[in-house]
Each structure stands twice: as C-alpha cells, then as structure tokens.
Design a protein around this motif. Structure first.
Motif, PDB file in Angstrom:
ATOM      1  N   MET A 200      39.075  22.801  41.325  1.00  0.00           N
ATOM      2  CA  MET A 200      38.425  21.629  40.742  1.00  0.00           C
ATOM      3  C   MET A 200      37.627  22.056  39.518  1.00  0.00           C
ATOM      4  O   MET A 200      37.005  23.121  39.506  1.00  0.00           O
ATOM      5  N   LEU A 201      37.664  21.219  38.494  1.00  0.00           N
ATOM      6  CA  LEU A 201      36.853  21.427  37.302  1.00  0.00           C
ATOM      7  C   LEU A 201      35.808  20.324  37.286  1.00  0.00           C
ATOM      8  O   LEU A 201      36.145  19.134  37.246  1.00  0.00           O
ATOM      9  N   ALA A 202      34.538  20.708  37.341  1.00  0.00           N
ATOM     10  CA  ALA A 202      33.439  19.739  37.413  1.00  0.00           C
ATOM     11  C   ALA A 202      32.656  19.730  36.104  1.00  0.00           C
ATOM     12  O   ALA A 202      32.485  20.775  35.465  1.00  0.00           O
ATOM     13  N   GLU A 203      32.228  18.558  35.725  1.00  0.00           N
ATOM     14  CA  GLU A 203      31.429  18.411  34.501  1.00  0.00           C
ATOM     15  C   GLU A 203      30.007  18.038  34.871  1.00  0.00           C
ATOM     16  O   GLU A 203      29.776  17.112  35.652  1.00  0.00           O
ATOM     17  N   LEU A 204      29.039  18.727  34.286  1.00  0.00           N
ATOM     18  CA  LEU A 204      27.627  18.480  34.543  1.00  0.00           C
ATOM     19  C   LEU A 204      27.087  17.465  33.541  1.00  0.00           C
ATOM     20  O   LEU A 204      27.713  17.183  32.518  1.00  0.00           O
ATOM     21  N   PRO A 205      25.900  16.897  33.811  1.00  0.00           N
ATOM     22  CA  PRO A 205      25.329  15.884  32.908  1.00  0.00           C
ATOM     23  C   PRO A 205      25.162  16.354  31.466  1.00  0.00           C
ATOM     24  O   PRO A 205      25.215  15.534  30.541  1.00  0.00           O
ATOM     25  N   ASP A 206      24.995  17.659  31.248  1.00  0.00           N
ATOM     26  CA  ASP A 206      24.827  18.158  29.874  1.00  0.00           C
ATOM     27  C   ASP A 206      26.160  18.390  29.167  1.00  0.00           C
ATOM     28  O   ASP A 206      26.194  18.860  28.026  1.00  0.00           O
ATOM     29  N   GLY A 207      27.266  18.063  29.844  1.00  0.00           N
ATOM     30  CA  GLY A 207      28.582  18.219  29.233  1.00  0.00           C
ATOM     31  C   GLY A 207      29.255  19.540  29.520  1.00  0.00           C
ATOM     32  O   GLY A 207      30.452  19.702  29.223  1.00  0.00           O
ATOM     33  N   SER A 208      28.532  20.485  30.081  1.00  0.00           N
ATOM     34  CA  SER A 208      29.138  21.776  30.426  1.00  0.00           C
ATOM     35  C   SER A 208      30.044  21.614  31.636  1.00  0.00           C
ATOM     36  O   SER A 208      29.901  20.671  32.424  1.00  0.00           O
ATOM     37  N   ARG A 209      30.964  22.537  31.795  1.00  0.00           N
ATOM     38  CA  ARG A 209      31.937  22.450  32.873  1.00  0.00           C
ATOM     39  C   ARG A 209      31.902  23.698  33.738  1.00  0.00           C
ATOM     40  O   ARG A 209      31.661  24.805  33.245  1.00  0.00           O
ATOM     41  N   VAL A 210      32.165  23.483  35.024  1.00  0.00           N
ATOM     42  CA  VAL A 210      32.112  24.565  36.000  1.00  0.00           C
ATOM     43  C   VAL A 210      33.412  24.581  36.786  1.00  0.00           C
ATOM     44  O   VAL A 210      33.866  23.538  37.277  1.00  0.00           O
ATOM     45  N   GLU A 211      34.019  25.760  36.910  1.00  0.00           N
ATOM     46  CA  GLU A 211      35.230  25.902  37.701  1.00  0.00           C
ATOM     47  C   GLU A 211      34.854  26.152  39.158  1.00  0.00           C
ATOM     48  O   GLU A 211      34.019  27.019  39.461  1.00  0.00           O
ATOM     49  N   LEU A 212      35.486  25.381  40.049  1.00  0.00           N
ATOM     50  CA  LEU A 212      35.187  25.462  41.470  1.00  0.00           C
ATOM     51  C   LEU A 212      36.478  25.759  42.245  1.00  0.00           C
ATOM     52  O   LEU A 212      37.554  25.370  41.791  1.00  0.00           O
ATOM     53  N   PRO A 213      36.398  26.449  43.410  1.00  0.00           N
ATOM     54  CA  PRO A 213      35.159  26.882  44.056  1.00  0.00           C
ATOM     55  C   PRO A 213      34.524  28.057  43.322  1.00  0.00           C
ATOM     56  O   PRO A 213      35.216  28.844  42.668  1.00  0.00           O
ATOM     57  N   ALA A 214      33.209  28.127  43.456  1.00  0.00           N
ATOM     58  CA  ALA A 214      32.477  29.224  42.826  1.00  0.00           C
ATOM     59  C   ALA A 214      32.868  30.540  43.484  1.00  0.00           C
ATOM     60  O   ALA A 214      33.273  30.582  44.651  1.00  0.00           O
ATOM     61  N   SER A 215      32.745  31.609  42.735  1.00  0.00           N
ATOM     62  CA  SER A 215      33.049  32.934  43.276  1.00  0.00           C
ATOM     63  C   SER A 215      32.082  33.274  44.402  1.00  0.00           C
ATOM     64  O   SER A 215      30.932  32.809  44.417  1.00  0.00           O
ATOM     65  N   LEU A 216      32.553  34.064  45.351  1.00  0.00           N
ATOM     66  CA  LEU A 216      31.688  34.472  46.456  1.00  0.00           C
ATOM     67  C   LEU A 216      30.459  35.191  45.909  1.00  0.00           C
ATOM     68  O   LEU A 216      30.556  36.077  45.053  1.00  0.00           O
ATOM     69  N   GLY A 217      29.303  34.790  46.393  1.00  0.00           N
ATOM     70  CA  GLY A 217      28.052  35.391  45.930  1.00  0.00           C
ATOM     71  C   GLY A 217      27.448  34.693  44.741  1.00  0.00           C
ATOM     72  O   GLY A 217      26.285  34.939  44.399  1.00  0.00           O
ATOM     73  N   GLU A 218      28.221  33.799  44.090  1.00  0.00           N
ATOM     74  CA  GLU A 218      27.691  33.070  42.934  1.00  0.00           C
ATOM     75  C   GLU A 218      26.815  31.914  43.410  1.00  0.00           C
ATOM     76  O   GLU A 218      27.184  31.164  44.315  1.00  0.00           O
ATOM     77  N   THR A 219      25.648  31.775  42.807  1.00  0.00           N
ATOM     78  CA  THR A 219      24.723  30.712  43.166  1.00  0.00           C
ATOM     79  C   THR A 219      24.849  29.562  42.179  1.00  0.00           C
ATOM     80  O   THR A 219      24.762  29.765  40.963  1.00  0.00           O
ATOM     81  N   LEU A 220      25.056  28.362  42.706  1.00  0.00           N
ATOM     82  CA  LEU A 220      25.169  27.176  41.870  1.00  0.00           C
ATOM     83  C   LEU A 220      23.877  26.369  41.930  1.00  0.00           C
ATOM     84  O   LEU A 220      23.324  26.161  43.009  1.00  0.00           O
ATOM     85  N   ALA A 221      23.393  25.949  40.775  1.00  0.00           N
ATOM     86  CA  ALA A 221      22.230  25.062  40.733  1.00  0.00           C
ATOM     87  C   ALA A 221      22.707  23.668  41.107  1.00  0.00           C
ATOM     88  O   ALA A 221      23.450  23.038  40.363  1.00  0.00           O
ATOM     89  N   ASP A 222      22.313  23.192  42.299  1.00  0.00           N
ATOM     90  CA  ASP A 222      22.833  21.925  42.777  1.00  0.00           C
ATOM     91  C   ASP A 222      22.295  20.771  41.945  1.00  0.00           C
ATOM     92  O   ASP A 222      21.181  20.812  41.413  1.00  0.00           O
ATOM     93  N   GLY A 223      23.095  19.740  41.829  1.00  0.00           N
ATOM     94  CA  GLY A 223      22.739  18.568  41.053  1.00  0.00           C
ATOM     95  C   GLY A 223      23.963  17.698  40.893  1.00  0.00           C
ATOM     96  O   GLY A 223      25.038  18.020  41.398  1.00  0.00           O
ATOM     97  N   PRO A 224      23.839  16.573  40.187  1.00  0.00           N
ATOM     98  CA  PRO A 224      24.987  15.679  40.030  1.00  0.00           C
ATOM     99  C   PRO A 224      26.088  16.316  39.187  1.00  0.00           C
ATOM    100  O   PRO A 224      25.821  17.073  38.259  1.00  0.00           O
ATOM    101  N   ALA A 225      27.326  15.995  39.534  1.00  0.00           N
ATOM    102  CA  ALA A 225      28.483  16.507  38.792  1.00  0.00           C
ATOM    103  C   ALA A 225      29.631  15.539  38.993  1.00  0.00           C
ATOM    104  O   ALA A 225      29.657  14.748  39.937  1.00  0.00           O
ATOM    105  N   GLN A 226      30.589  15.607  38.078  1.00  0.00           N
ATOM    106  CA  GLN A 226      31.759  14.729  38.136  1.00  0.00           C
ATOM    107  C   GLN A 226      33.020  15.565  38.063  1.00  0.00           C
ATOM    108  O   GLN A 226      33.103  16.522  37.287  1.00  0.00           O
ATOM    109  N   CYS A 227      34.003  15.200  38.868  1.00  0.00           N
ATOM    110  CA  CYS A 227      35.289  15.884  38.837  1.00  0.00           C
ATOM    111  C   CYS A 227      36.091  15.390  37.636  1.00  0.00           C
ATOM    112  O   CYS A 227      36.281  14.190  37.464  1.00  0.00           O
ATOM    113  N   VAL A 228      36.545  16.310  36.788  1.00  0.00           N
ATOM    114  CA  VAL A 228      37.355  15.933  35.629  1.00  0.00           C
ATOM    115  C   VAL A 228      38.802  16.414  35.763  1.00  0.00           C
ATOM    116  O   VAL A 228      39.680  15.943  35.049  1.00  0.00           O
ATOM    117  N   ASP A 229      39.047  17.363  36.674  1.00  0.00           N
ATOM    118  CA  ASP A 229      40.423  17.799  36.948  1.00  0.00           C
ATOM    119  C   ASP A 229      40.419  18.535  38.270  1.00  0.00           C
ATOM    120  O   ASP A 229      39.540  19.363  38.526  1.00  0.00           O
TER     121      ASP A 229
END
Length: 368
Positions: A200-229
């Motif tokens: 899944m590719l998620a987009e954050l409110p600031d327009g940045s994008r995050v590839e999911l699932p996150a790598s093991l051990g990676e910490t994600l700052a939780d907050g609203p996000a939208q699935c774009v792909d």
C-alpha cells in the motif's frame, strides 16, 4: 496527480474503464480483469481527455499499449499549462499522411520535448506573427524603417514567410516553434507493468507518501493517512490512521503471498467495502469464502450448473434452447453467490452474500 485520460479497454474475455495516469496496482488490476490470452493485446478507446481534447486529432487509437498510454498520461500530468500548449504545437508539426495519426511512441517523445521549443503567447495569426518578428528584430530588413514605413509593411506576408521557413505552427494559445532537436525518450522507457515493492502507498496530510507495510523495526508517527495505491485498488481513496493502514498492508502482503489476492479483491467488491476497518475484517475472514474465477457472467454460471447435471454434449445442446442469462442469474441467486469482475464469490457455509454485505455495512456504521 491530475486526471488526463478516461479510457475503455476490452479483450475477448472482459472490459474495464479507468482513468490515466493510473497507479501501478490500478494498471495491473485492469490487466487482470481483461484476462488476456497469450499474445493478445487489449483494444482501447479514449473516452475523454480532461484538458487536452485536441489530442483526439492526433492520437492513433489503433496503435500502442495501455502501459504506453499510461506513460503519456503520466508525463502529460507533469506539464505546466504553457508546456501543454507546446505539446499541442509539436503534435501539429508532425507530418503524417492524410487520414493517419501520430504513433503513441512518437507522442511520448513529444511530451518530453517541450523544452525544445519557443512559445509566443497571444500570437495566433500570420499578421500578428509578422508584427512580433519585425518589432523584436527577427527580420533584419525592417530594423531601420521609420514608424510610418514600418506600419506599411505587409505583416501577414512577413509572418507567413517566417512561419513556413521556421516550421512553426499556431495553437489556441500562441505560436510554437522548435529551437532544437526533439528528445528520443520512448526507447529508453521501461513500460513493463511491475508489481510495486509496497502493498500500500499512503499519502499524509502534508503530501508526503509512505510505502507500507513499514520495515520491521521502523517506527511510524501515527496520524491520518489516505491510501493512494494498493494491491486491492478498490481501497484507493479511503482514509484511516496510518497504523491501521500499515496493519492492513501487512495483511495484504500475507494474502498476496498465499495467492489469495484475487479472492480478497472479489470479496471487497461484493461487500462494497468503503471503510478500512471493514477491509481488515474481511481480510481476516477470507477463508470463509470461495472464488470461482472462470464464472464471470450469468451465462458462465448457467453452463457450469448444466454441466454438473448433464454431459458436456447434452449441456451444450440444451443451452441452445434456454435464456442462459436469466437462468444463470437464478442459479447465482439460489446459491447465494455474487458475480464480480474477478469471478463468482460464495460463502463456504452457504450464507447468501447479500446477507454478508448487509452485515458488514452495519458493522461499519456502528464503528463510526
């Protein structure tokens, strides 16, 4: 990224409508729904071009593949308004035989060559072009004329001669002229549809994008996000907490590894899933459903039913005297199944799929 084209594609076994540019999983999903035979290429038709209607005059719709058309749309979506105008001019400069269009591969090269041209906005006639060239020193013979003599010039003739000599063209916005050789980009592009590294590719409110699932051990700052792909494109556009999306992405990666992604997509379509929590619930219930991928239409279900009762030859014979569509609809309804673009979905316990849809819709409302 803005929409550029709306396209309908069909094959011997299916048809889809989608907007381009399409994200990687959207394009892969469309190709899956088309169920192409080995060596078969889908037939496609451009239904609309949102801010480039003129492209209907140039695009050869009997040429090129869906990935190529998507590549053109991706580049087009990156162009500024002035560059779109230049692209229109470059397309108009193409010298093709009467009745023929510009190959898609060539249009891709043109879309990457907009910086190889000059655009003079507001110049739309030979007379305007002639005056512009004379006033800006592009016609040396007119430089030392008095104002009175200057106004006696035949600007239309000067403009026409200049345009023909330089090979420029008029567009709706202005005059376009090449200043250097065009780029040859198409041959270097890798247009093979590929499955992304993310689920899944998620987009954050600031327009940045995050590839999911996150790598093991990676910490994600939780907050609203939208699935774009994502691997299940029907979820595109849905929002939720980033932690929820990350967990769902992890589940989808597991579903993909188990070879069950097509069933999951069919289940989402049946449930008309419009909530990430509901999508998670369905992912955990996947083993409660079966998918018959070859049963796409009521006629398919009808023939499948006939062949369970009769020999293949007898089933083919009696089918000639039946309304297979209505019979198939009755069979699907009786069995409690649901037809989707991925095949026939049924509950393993015989529960009607309509009940499942209502149940999950109600659950979703309660969670909100």
């Amino acid at each position: 990224m803005r929409k550029v084209f709306e396209v309908e594609a069909v094959s011997e076994n299916g048809g889809v409508q989608l907007n381009f540019p399409a994200e990687p999983y959207v394009l892969l999903d469309a190709l899956e729904k088309l169920r192409l035979e080995p060596g078969e290429a889908p037939r496609w038709e451009l239904l609309s071009a949102y801010d480039a209607g003129y492209i209907f005059c140039y695009l050869d719709q009997d040429d090129g593949s869906l990935p190529e058309l998507n590549a053109l749309a991706q580049r087009f979506a990156e162009l500024k308004e002035s560059e779109v105008t230049i692209f229109e001019g470059l397309a108009a400069m193409e010298r093709v035989p009467m009745g023929q269009r510009v190959p898609l591969s060539r249009l891709i090269d043109l879309a990457y060559s907009t910086d190889c041209c000059h655009l003079v906005e507001g110049v739309a006639t030979d007379a305007q072009l002639g005056r512009f060239c004379a006033e800006n020193g592009f016609i040396p013979e007119t430089e030392d004329l008095s104002d009175k003599a200057f106004e006696l010039l035949d600007f239309a003739k000067l403009g026409r001669e200049f345009r023909e000599a330089e090979g420029g063209v008029f567009t709706r916005v202005g005059y376009v002229q090449r200043k250097e050789d065009l780029k040859q980009v198409y041959k270097a592009l890798d247009l093979t549809p590929k499955k992304p590294d993310y689920a899944m590719l998620a987009e954050l409110p600031d327009g940045s994008r995050v590839e999911l699932p996150a790598s093991l051990g990676e910490t994600l700052a939780d907050g609203p996000a939208q699935c774009v792909d994502c691997a299940a494109p029907s979820l595109n556009g849905l929002a939720g907490n980033l932690s929820t999306l990350d967990y769902l992405a992890r589940r989808m990666a597991e579903i993909e590894a188990d070879g069950e992604m097509t069933k999951y997509k069919a289940l989402l379509a049946t449930a008309r899933c419009d909530d990430m929590i509901q999508a998670l619930s369905l992912a955990d219930e996947l083993d409660q459903y079966t998918l018959s991928p070859k049963l796409l239409e009521p006629e398919d279900a009808a023939m499948e039913c006939l062949k369970t009762m009769l020999s293949d030859d007898d089933a083919e014979l009696i089918a000639q005297y039946l309304d297979l569509h209505r019979y198939g609809e009755a069979v699907v309804e009786q069995d409690g199944g649901a037809l989707t673009p991925y095949g026939l979905v049924e509950c393993s316990n015989g529960q009607p799929m309509q009940d499942m849809e209502h149940e999950h819709s109600s659950d979703g409302m309660e969670m909100v």
